[in-house]
Design a protein around this motif. Structure first.
Motif, short mmCIF file in Angstrom:
data_model
loop_
_atom_site.label_atom_id
_atom_site.label_comp_id
_atom_site.label_asym_id
_atom_site.label_seq_id
_atom_site.Cartn_x
_atom_site.Cartn_y
_atom_site.Cartn_z
N ASN A 50 9.62 -24.11 -13.52
CA ASN A 50 9.77 -22.95 -13.43
C ASN A 50 11.25 -22.47 -13.73
O ASN A 50 11.87 -21.46 -13.39
N THR A 51 11.81 -23.32 -14.73
CA THR A 51 13.30 -23.01 -15.15
C THR A 51 13.23 -22.46 -16.49
O THR A 51 12.61 -22.72 -17.57
N ARG A 52 13.78 -21.15 -16.59
CA ARG A 52 13.68 -20.52 -18.08
C ARG A 52 14.87 -21.30 -18.99
O ARG A 52 15.84 -21.66 -18.46
N ILE A 53 14.45 -21.62 -20.07
CA ILE A 53 15.04 -22.46 -21.08
C ILE A 53 15.89 -21.61 -21.91
O ILE A 53 15.42 -20.49 -22.47
N GLN A 54 17.13 -22.01 -22.16
CA GLN A 54 18.01 -21.25 -23.14
C GLN A 54 18.68 -22.11 -24.30
O GLN A 54 19.65 -21.49 -24.99
N SER A 55 18.41 -23.28 -24.49
CA SER A 55 19.12 -24.03 -25.34
C SER A 55 20.37 -24.20 -25.19
O SER A 55 21.01 -24.29 -24.08
N TYR A 56 21.14 -23.88 -26.29
CA TYR A 56 22.78 -24.03 -25.89
C TYR A 56 23.14 -22.78 -25.91
O TYR A 56 24.47 -22.63 -26.01
#
Length: 408
Positions: free
Chosen positions: A143-149
């Motif tokens: 449930n963590t939104r992914i944002q890369s770098y």
């Protein structure tokens, strides 16, 4: 497939530099990489123009310039009239993010357009963003939104939704180049997966709804579509929609799911932005002054997120910050460019990069109705790059046709 032995040494160097320039902007991996790659591209382009100075330059036509340039002139003018130095600097910066990459790729690629170098650059850029995102998906809690770098998941979504149309349409419509089409297909699949992991509803809907509008526009403006290609594209859109929606629905719940507690906040932001424009109709409150004015005078008593720094709508952004001057310019820049691209598509229905540009344009502008969109530096720079590439592809084929006619 293209044989590298068919190219001269100079052309091979230009191919590598075009790849690096595209990669540096699609990946935004480093400002140093961007600066070096674009500087090399400028230098090589100038040398190429000097060597082929007998060939005329194909300038953007008057209709495009009428839709494109007034926007920047008007936001600079509104900033000067309001008298804030930081607003003027923001307007100049924004113009630089836009006009410089557009000009670089439009003029830099109209003499030699290497589609392989461009697509490989996009593939490499998407994978650079994607590998970090996939690593985060593995190691971070559910449930963590992914944002890369990047600094926020929505920015990652915007970067991906701009690139995905180029990967998909190249994979479906390019002639020969089987290995590159396979690589493009796999890259598009990965990018769609990562887009779902951002849980960015505006990005997902922008890509899907943009695809539907693109197909409708293509049918209306070209008057025909190859049935096999139509079925392939429709099938791809359905599969992508189901794939992305499925990942998103199964992976995110609560305030990261499809319905969130702060959804009504967008309406409040737009109402506050309208009030700003209504009080400052000509010039707005000034670029970079939205949050200051919002907190001081316009925040709704029902607002739950006072830390927000922009109105989450590109039209509200420019009407509230640069007044009717910037807002009208924005209408030219979006609505005008849309119809200009439709007009070009009618004349060049089989140009893959122009088709991808239209879909990409629709995706980011639709997303911009509920988010930062092209007001973000890296997003605007990538959009402007693709705008330059798309129009350069048209100019390049126009040049080839002219040279062919001269020889006959």
């Amino acid at each position: 497939e293209d044989n590298m032995t068919e190219y001269s040494k100079e052309e091979k160097i230009l191919m590598v530099i075009q790849f690096l320039a595209v990669y540096s902007i699609t990946s935004i991996v480093s400002n140093a990489v961007y600066s070096i790659a674009t500087t090399l591209f400028i230098l090589v382009t100038l040398v190429w123009y000097w060597k082929e100075k007998h060939d005329r330059i194909i300038w953007p036509d008057k209709l495009f310039c009428t839709m494109y340039l007034p926007f920047f002139i008007l936001i600079i003018l509104s900033s000067i009239l309001i008298g804030y130095k930081d607003s003027v600097m923001k307007a100049l910066d924004f113009t630089g993010w836009s006009v410089i990459p557009f000009s670089l790729f439009y003029f830099g690629m109209q003499k030699r357009f290497f589609d392989k170098a461009i697509i490989i650059g996009i593939i490499a850029g998407v994978w650079t963003l994607g590998i970090v995102a996939l690593y985060q998906y593995i190691v971070l809690p559910d449930n963590t939104r992914i944002q890369s770098y990047l600094s926020h998941p929505n920015y990652l979504a915007e970067m991906l939704e701009l690139s995905i149309p180029f990967l998909i349409l190249f994979a479906l419509a390019a002639k020969n180049q089987v290995n590159l089409r396979i690589a493009s297909s796999l890259s598009a699949l990965m990018a769609c997966f990562v887009l779902a992991l951002t849980a960015c509803r505006g990005g997902i809907l922008g890509l899907i709804v943009g695809a539907i509008i693109y197909l409708f526009v293509r049918l209306v403006y070209t008057g025909y579509m190859d049935k096999k290609k139509v079925l392939m594209i429709i099938g791809a859109i359905i599969l992508i929609s189901c794939f992305v929606a499925g990942i998103f629905h199964s992976g995110f719940t609560g305030n990261k799911g499809a319905v969130r507690s702060y959804d009504h906040e967008r309406i409040l932001l737009w109402e506050s932005s309208y009030a700003m424009w209504n009080d400052h109709k000509l010039t707005g409150v000034g670029l970079k002054h939205w949050q200051e004015e919002y907190l001081a005078h316009y925040i709704s008593p029902y607002a739950k997120e006072p830390q927000l720094i922009y109105p989450h709508n590109i039209y509200m952004f420019f009407f509230s910050e640069s007044g009717s001057l910037g807002g009208i310019g924005m209408l030219f820049f979006t609505v005008g460019i849309f119809f200009y691209l439709c007009r070009l598509l009618k004349k060049n229905p089989n140009n893959i990069f122009l088709n991808a540009l239209l879909w990409s344009f629709l995706a980011i502008m639709l997303h911009g109705q509920v988010d930062a969109g092209i007001t973000s530096k890296f997003v605007m720079r990538l959009y402007s790059t693709y705008l330059g590439i798309g129009l350069a592809s048209v100019a390049y084929h126009e040049r080839l046709l002219q040279n062919k006619n001269e020889l006959e």
